[in-house]
Design an enzyme around this catalytic site. Structure first.
Site, PDB file in Angstrom:
ATOM      1  N   HIS A   5       0.864  -1.190   0.000  1.00 29.42           N
ATOM      2  CA  HIS A   5       0.000   0.000   0.000  1.00 29.42           C
ATOM      3  C   HIS A   5       0.893   1.230   0.000  1.00 29.42           C
ATOM      4  CE1 HIS A   5      -4.052   1.828   1.155  1.00 29.42           C
ATOM      5  NE2 HIS A   5      -3.226   2.858   1.041  1.00 29.42           N
ATOM      6  N   HIS A   7       1.471   4.939  -2.178  1.00 33.15           N
ATOM      7  CA  HIS A   7       1.012   5.909  -3.168  1.00 33.15           C
ATOM      8  C   HIS A   7       2.193   6.620  -3.812  1.00 33.15           C
ATOM      9  CE1 HIS A   7      -3.367   5.870  -2.267  1.00 33.15           C
ATOM     10  NE2 HIS A   7      -2.946   5.469  -1.067  1.00 33.15           N
ATOM     11  N   ASP A   9       2.206   9.474  -5.622  1.00 34.18           N
ATOM     12  CA  ASP A   9       2.237  10.923  -5.417  1.00 34.18           C
ATOM     13  C   ASP A   9       2.530  11.316  -3.979  1.00 34.18           C
ATOM     14  OD1 ASP A   9      -0.225   9.896  -4.667  1.00 34.18           O
ATOM     15  OD2 ASP A   9      -1.421  11.451  -5.641  1.00 34.18           O
ATOM     16  N   GLY A 164      -9.212   8.456  -1.921  1.00 30.80           N
ATOM     17  CA  GLY A 164      -9.730   9.798  -1.744  1.00 30.80           C
ATOM     18  C   GLY A 164     -10.486   9.974  -0.447  1.00 30.80           C
ATOM     19  N   HIS A 191      -9.856   1.391  -0.475  1.00 34.35           N
ATOM     20  CA  HIS A 191      -9.673   2.119   0.788  1.00 34.35           C
ATOM     21  C   HIS A 191     -11.020   2.125   1.514  1.00 34.35           C
ATOM     22  CE1 HIS A 191      -6.036   3.720  -1.092  1.00 34.35           C
ATOM     23  NE2 HIS A 191      -5.734   4.379   0.019  1.00 34.35           N
ATOM     24  N   GLU A 194     -11.243   3.717   6.998  1.00 37.26           N
ATOM     25  CA  GLU A 194     -10.172   4.603   7.458  1.00 37.26           C
ATOM     26  C   GLU A 194     -10.788   5.842   8.103  1.00 37.26           C
ATOM     27  OE1 GLU A 194      -6.222   6.942   5.729  1.00 37.26           O
ATOM     28  OE2 GLU A 194      -7.785   6.295   4.351  1.00 37.26           O
TER      29      GLU A 194
END
Length: 325
Positions: A5, A7, A9, A164, A191, A194
């Site tokens: 997991h 990302h 960016d 997001g 996701h 969370e």
């Protein structure tokens, strides 16, 4: 080590960001690495996931060209190799990189270019997860992401995701994207749990998710934890990030041990190396120091990562051999 997991960016190094900004004449807050990192890392007083997500705006500026995307992916795998990782699944949303005229397909090709170059230079294996984004007016962009994922499936892309602002854009509203993914036989993680309730996780499972990103709120239901264990649903936990976004208020509330005790396929990951100022080593150190995880538990977490990875059985056997497990 393995990171499932991660990302793209959220893991851009300040040095590479500056390099691309200079080459492409992009205006950024500072060209000094020590100053620039202040604009990239999560603030100490971060209040929520939505606050945390503001730190992705700056990296996005240098991720709008084939050159920038390829360089960032290459640099990330170079750093992961130095940290001793042998396998990773890197995720990003192609639709966020179209501001200078690239198509989603061209974005994916550029990232694959950097990935393939890195895998020739370093003994690390990597695959891509393409993220659909939670939002109000991006339905068609999300469907395009799913279709692009199918085009590159088993050619460097291994799955899709939904990322997001979870609490603002509920999981159940993205049914059509994952209906298409099921029809095209694309594996996916989502996701969930969370910044929203356990219902978000349950919806993701109903959609057909084989893995859950974060999944913290599963701890609220004993029966559901047993269900996740029985059905071998992977959980991608990211301790430092989860503390920063207030998915948990403090480390003592972190449900890792509870999940392990229920036999759940829990894994440890970084989420965003730059935004969270972390590495996979730091994540495990936090758990060893604060939650007193044992060597046996650590090995179980690593075995889980191999088991739930979106790769073939031959590669899984190779990863186990390389970790001496």
């Amino acid at each position: 080590m393995i990171d499932l997991h991660l990302h793209l960016d959220g893991s851009v190094s300040p040095s590479t960001l500056i390099k691309i900004a200079k080459k492409e004449n992009i205006d950024i807050p500072s060209f000094d690495e020590s100053e620039l990192v202040k604009f990239l890392e999560c603030p100490i007083d971060c209040k929520s996931l939505n606050d945390y997500l503001t730190r992705f705006d700056l990296p996005g500026l240098v991720m709008q060209s084939k050159y920038g995307l390829s360089e960032i992916m290459y640099d990330l795998l170079s750093r992961l190799n130095e940290q001793g990782l042998i396998y990773t699944e890197v995720r990003f949303a192609p639709q966020l990189h179209l501001k200078k005229g690239l198509t989603q397909k061209e974005v994916v090709e550029a990232v694959l270019d950097g990935m393939n170059k890195a895998m020739k230079d370093f003994p690390i294996k990597a695959q891509l997860i393409l993220c659909c984004m939670r939002g109000e007016h991006n339905h068609e962009l999300n469907l395009e992401t799913v279709r692009v994922a199918k085009e590159f499936l088993n050619k460097g892309v291994c799955a899709i995701d939904l990322a997001g602002a979870e609490a603002l854009f509920k999981t159940y509203t993205f049914n059509e994207e994952f209906k298409l993914a099921r029809e095209l036989e694309i594996p996916f993680t989502i996701h969930a749990g969370e910044s929203d309730s356990i219902d978000s996780i349950k919806t993701a499972i109903e959609f057909g998710a084989r893995r859950i990103g974060h999944g913290i709120r599963a701890v609220d239901d004993e029966e559901f934890m047993n269900y996740l264990s029985k059905n071998k649903i992977g959980i991608e936990m990211c301790p430092n990030s989860n503390l920063q976004t207030k998915a948990v208020q403090n480390i003592n509330e972190y449900p890792l041990k509870t999940f392990l005790n229920h036999g759940m396929l829990v894994t440890i990951n970084t989420d965003n190396m730059t935004v969270s100022q972390t590495t996979i080593k730091k994540e495990f150190e936090l758990l060893e120091e604060q939650l007193k995880i044992t060597q046996t538990e650590k090995e179980k977490l690593l075995r889980n990562a191999v088991e739930i990875s979106f790769t073939d059985e031959e590669t899984k056997k190779e990863l186990l051999r390389r970790m001496w497990l």
